[in-house]
Design a protein around this motif. Structure first.
Motif, short mmCIF file in Angstrom:
data_model
loop_
_atom_site.label_atom_id
_atom_site.label_comp_id
_atom_site.label_asym_id
_atom_site.label_seq_id
_atom_site.Cartn_x
_atom_site.Cartn_y
_atom_site.Cartn_z
N ASP A 1 0.82 -1.21 0.00
CA ASP A 1 0.00 0.00 0.00
C ASP A 1 0.86 1.27 0.00
O ASP A 1 0.55 2.23 -0.70
N ALA B 1 2.21 1.73 -3.47
CA ALA B 1 1.17 2.22 -4.38
C ALA B 1 0.90 3.71 -4.14
O ALA B 1 0.75 4.48 -5.09
N ASP C 1 -1.80 -0.05 -9.61
CA ASP C 1 -1.88 -1.28 -8.82
C ASP C 1 -1.19 -2.44 -9.54
O ASP C 1 -0.48 -3.24 -8.91
#
Length: 172
Positions: free
Chosen positions: A54, A57, A77
């Motif tokens: 995360d 990203a 992603d």
């Protein structure tokens, strides 16, 4: 009573090589474990990267906002997933090769000592070129300890003795 061969016991502070022919000096054993530690720290770093998907990203989304060619969230992603998978495959391959070379060093192979030295030098250059992380730095320190130990006089004598045992024409 039995026909089993008697195996010599290793002398204090040394462990015997797999053939039991010569004692393995502490410098070789220390170098081996230093390289194993460097490898394990590197693998731990790869695992950490896997769990920070995360954050990667989010960083890529922030960087994407500064580019003229914008990527969609799905593309970001996908890029992060591909990057993590490629990184994990490379980390596993590197770790397995690093361990193979460490075991070959432990068996007294000079070429393995040279390969591990070159890999360590590349790792240090990467750190100095600005790719420094805490995990990479700790791994490099362990690898540097392995290099130093593998070039101590007792380690060099062990490797020379192993080379003398494996003359050309004999299986390695």
């Amino acid at each position: 009573m039995t026909d089993l061969p008697a195996y010599p016991s290793p002398s204090a502070g040394h462990s015997a090589d797999p053939a039991g022919a010569r004692p393995r000096p502490a410098a070789i054993a220390g170098a081996f474990w230093a390289y194993v530690a460097a490898t394990l720290v590197g693998v731990a770093g790869a695992v950490f990267l896997f769990f920070s998907r995360d954050a990667l990203a989010d960083a890529m989304r922030r960087a994407n906002g500064q580019n003229a060619a914008r990527l969609t969230d799905a593309q970001i992603d996908q890029a992060v997933t591909i990057g993590i998978v490629v990184g994990a495959v490379l980390a596993i391959a590197f770790a397995l090769l690093h361990l193979l070379f460490a075991f070959k060093l432990r068996a007294g192979r000079n070429w393995a000592r040279i390969v591990l030295t070159v890999l360590t030098a590349l790792q240090v250059v990467s750190l100095l070129a600005g790719q420094a992380t805490v995990v990479g730095s700790v791994s490099a320190v362990f690898a540097l300890v392995g290099v130093v130990l593998s070039f101590l006089p007792q380690a060099s004598q062990y490797i020379a003795a192993a080379k003398a045992e494996h003359r050309p024409g004999q299986p390695v």
